[in-house]
Write a protein that holds these residues in place. Structure first.
Motif, mmCIF file in Angstrom:
data_model
loop_
_atom_site.group_PDB
_atom_site.id
_atom_site.type_symbol
_atom_site.label_atom_id
_atom_site.label_comp_id
_atom_site.label_asym_id
_atom_site.label_seq_id
_atom_site.Cartn_x
_atom_site.Cartn_y
_atom_site.Cartn_z
ATOM 1 N N SER A 177 34.790 36.498 30.237
ATOM 2 C CA SER A 177 36.101 36.841 30.776
ATOM 3 C C SER A 177 36.134 38.277 31.276
ATOM 4 C CB SER A 177 37.178 36.642 29.707
ATOM 5 O OG SER A 177 38.421 37.181 30.142
ATOM 6 N N LEU A 178 36.337 38.446 32.579
ATOM 7 C CA LEU A 178 36.499 39.784 33.138
ATOM 8 C C LEU A 178 37.750 40.449 32.573
ATOM 9 C CD1 LEU A 178 35.654 41.978 35.183
ATOM 10 C CD2 LEU A 178 37.044 40.772 36.896
ATOM 11 N N ILE A 179 38.788 39.671 32.340
ATOM 12 C CA ILE A 179 40.035 40.227 31.806
ATOM 13 C C ILE A 179 39.803 40.802 30.419
ATOM 14 C CG2 ILE A 179 42.425 39.708 31.209
ATOM 15 C CD1 ILE A 179 42.252 37.338 33.161
ATOM 16 N N THR A 180 39.109 40.061 29.562
ATOM 17 C CA THR A 180 38.816 40.563 28.219
ATOM 18 C C THR A 180 37.983 41.832 28.284
ATOM 19 O OG1 THR A 180 39.016 38.459 27.035
ATOM 20 C CG2 THR A 180 37.467 40.063 26.134
ATOM 21 N N GLN A 181 36.990 41.874 29.152
ATOM 22 C CA GLN A 181 36.151 43.064 29.270
ATOM 23 C C GLN A 181 36.945 44.249 29.789
ATOM 24 O OE1 GLN A 181 33.140 43.086 27.917
ATOM 25 N NE2 GLN A 181 33.500 40.933 27.412
ATOM 26 N N MET A 182 37.880 44.023 30.693
ATOM 27 C CA MET A 182 38.749 45.099 31.171
ATOM 28 C C MET A 182 39.655 45.608 30.054
ATOM 29 S SD MET A 182 39.917 43.835 34.972
ATOM 30 C CE MET A 182 38.862 44.089 36.405
ATOM 31 N N PHE A 189 38.943 51.311 24.585
ATOM 32 C CA PHE A 189 38.075 52.447 24.298
ATOM 33 C C PHE A 189 38.550 53.713 24.990
ATOM 34 C CE2 PHE A 189 34.869 48.853 23.929
ATOM 35 C CZ PHE A 189 35.033 48.768 22.552
ATOM 36 N N CYS A 190 39.073 53.597 26.207
ATOM 37 C CA CYS A 190 39.589 54.778 26.911
ATOM 38 C C CYS A 190 40.785 55.386 26.183
ATOM 39 C CB CYS A 190 39.981 54.420 28.344
ATOM 40 S SG CYS A 190 38.599 54.134 29.461
ATOM 41 N N SER A 219 29.008 51.016 28.136
ATOM 42 C CA SER A 219 28.630 49.602 28.191
ATOM 43 C C SER A 219 29.776 48.737 28.708
ATOM 44 C CB SER A 219 28.179 49.119 26.806
ATOM 45 O OG SER A 219 29.216 49.253 25.850
ATOM 46 N N SER A 220 31.011 49.089 28.360
ATOM 47 C CA SER A 220 32.157 48.309 28.835
ATOM 48 C C SER A 220 32.274 48.370 30.349
ATOM 49 C CB SER A 220 33.448 48.828 28.185
ATOM 50 O OG SER A 220 33.430 48.626 26.787
ATOM 51 N N PHE A 221 32.171 49.556 30.917
ATOM 52 C CA PHE A 221 32.267 49.682 32.371
ATOM 53 C C PHE A 221 31.020 49.128 33.063
ATOM 54 C CE2 PHE A 221 35.497 52.819 31.142
ATOM 55 C CZ PHE A 221 36.536 52.426 31.988
ATOM 56 N N TYR A 222 29.882 49.191 32.392
ATOM 57 C CA TYR A 222 28.658 48.608 32.947
ATOM 58 C C TYR A 222 28.796 47.093 33.056
ATOM 59 C CZ TYR A 222 23.719 47.423 33.495
ATOM 60 O OH TYR A 222 22.529 46.920 33.950
ATOM 61 N N ILE A 223 29.335 46.454 32.006
ATOM 62 C CA ILE A 223 29.546 45.001 32.034
ATOM 63 C C ILE A 223 30.520 44.626 33.141
ATOM 64 C CG2 ILE A 223 30.531 43.061 30.750
ATOM 65 C CD1 ILE A 223 29.419 44.403 28.194
ATOM 66 N N SER A 238 48.022 40.122 30.857
ATOM 67 C CA SER A 238 49.166 41.001 31.115
ATOM 68 C C SER A 238 50.099 41.076 29.912
ATOM 69 C CB SER A 238 49.943 40.501 32.347
ATOM 70 O OG SER A 238 49.128 40.495 33.492
ATOM 71 N N ILE A 239 50.299 39.944 29.262
ATOM 72 C CA ILE A 239 51.149 39.924 28.064
ATOM 73 C C ILE A 239 50.519 40.750 26.952
ATOM 74 C CG2 ILE A 239 52.041 38.435 26.226
ATOM 75 C CD1 ILE A 239 52.389 36.250 28.355
ATOM 76 N N CYS A 240 49.201 40.604 26.774
ATOM 77 C CA CYS A 240 48.502 41.384 25.748
ATOM 78 C C CYS A 240 48.635 42.881 26.010
ATOM 79 C CB CYS A 240 47.022 40.994 25.702
ATOM 80 S SG CYS A 240 46.702 39.324 25.098
ATOM 81 N N LEU A 241 48.438 43.279 27.268
ATOM 82 C CA LEU A 241 48.498 44.695 27.623
ATOM 83 C C LEU A 241 49.917 45.241 27.495
ATOM 84 C CD1 LEU A 241 46.941 47.139 28.733
ATOM 85 C CD2 LEU A 241 47.489 46.325 31.041
#
Length: 295
Positions: free
Chosen positions: A41-46, A52-53, A80-84, A106-109
């Motif tokens: 999931s790209l959303i989860t990785q974002m 972390f930021c 590693s997060s931004f690399y993925i 979006s709801i999670c964020l």
């Protein structure tokens, strides 16, 4: 644990850090080894990158010499997060997530951002916290629900995926080790208790435990063309079933023809010669789920 407290190491804290680091390495290796990011999931990785930021703002003012272990791991988690994310967006094919997954993200964020000051108000009171603490609390809340878009994607994915049990175990166990770390710290001489990290760490671990049950008891013979779990499997979970279980949209998708045609398969198939089954699952981890014809 909060970054504004002194760090105290014990075996569970170290195991938690190593498990978290291993999950990142396993995912990066799996993407490169299979030359695909299908099922991730790209959303989860974002969301993890945002976690972390917002959590590691102290990198701007805390000297690396104070805690080299934490400094190195923080840089690794960020890098590693931004690399993925870069691999998924620029290099390898990935599963395109549907509208419901983006709504879930979006709801999670948004929910985490709205809940952070309220949670601090409950536990810290107005005059006891700074902007850094608000961001740290936001990161703790958000991390506890980051996995939800990934679960939505696993339910919808019916092509080979690079997600495997090693990644799920290491990612899910790191918070469990941290809970044991908090218990040890509370019962020891330090008597330290961090309620925010503990509560949302338990929530995060509960999601992974519930999904682990679904994953290990999944109906392997029903999975189509490589899905890790289907919506009926996820519907058996107590937590994940209530959030990402089968709904009317899924029923319509189940009746519709498969969206992936034969000529699209080269983008989602695993690299020949690797130790990966036709479903993209590590044979060493899930040998019972690989059809005899693929052995």
């Amino acid at each position: 644990m909060a970054t504004h407290h002194h760090y105290h190491f014990n075996v569970f804290r170290i195991l938690g850090d190593l498990s978290h680091t291993a999950s990142k390495c396993i995912l990066i290796w799996a993407i490169h080894a299979n030359r695909s990011a299908e099922g991730v999931s790209l959303i989860t990785q974002m969301l993890y990158a945002i976690v972390f930021c917002s959590r590691y703002l102290d990198l701007f003012w805390v000297s690396p010499a104070r805690m080299p272990w934490n400094f190195i791991l923080k840089l690794f988690y960020l890098g590693s997060s931004f690399y993925i994310i870069g691999l998924m967006m620029r290099v390898y094919a990935r599963t395109r997530e549907k509208e419901r997954a983006w709504k879930m993200g979006s709801i999670c964020l948004g929910g985490s951002a709205a809940a952070a000051p309220l949670v601090l108000l409950i536990f810290k009171k107005w005059h006891h916290y700074s902007f850094h603490e608000v961001m740290w609390t936001f990161s703790e809340i958000l991390e506890s629900v980051c996995v939800l878009p990934q679960l939505v994607l696993l339910r919808q994915t019916s092509v080979p995926t690079v997600i495997d049990s090693f990644y799920l175990v290491t990612l899910g166990s790191y918070r469990a080790f941290y809970i044991l770390n908090w218990i040890v710290r509370y019962l020891g001489q330090e008597h330290h208790f961090e309620p925010i990290a503990t509560i949302f760490g338990i929530i995060q671990t509960a999601f992974y435990v519930d999904f682990a049950w679904v994953y290990w008891t999944r109906q392997r013979v029903k999975l189509r063309n490589g899905g890790v779990v289907d919506s009926e499997d996820l519907g058996r979970g107590w937590l994940v079933g209530s959030l990402v279980g089968r709904n009317e949209a899924d029923e319509e998708e189940a009746r519709a023809p498969d969206s992936v045609s034969n000529h699209d398969q080269p983008h989602s198939t695993v690299r020949p010669g690797g130790k990966w089954g036709a479903r993209g699952i590590s044979i060493a981890a899930d040998d019972s789920s690989v059809d005899s014809g693929n052995k």
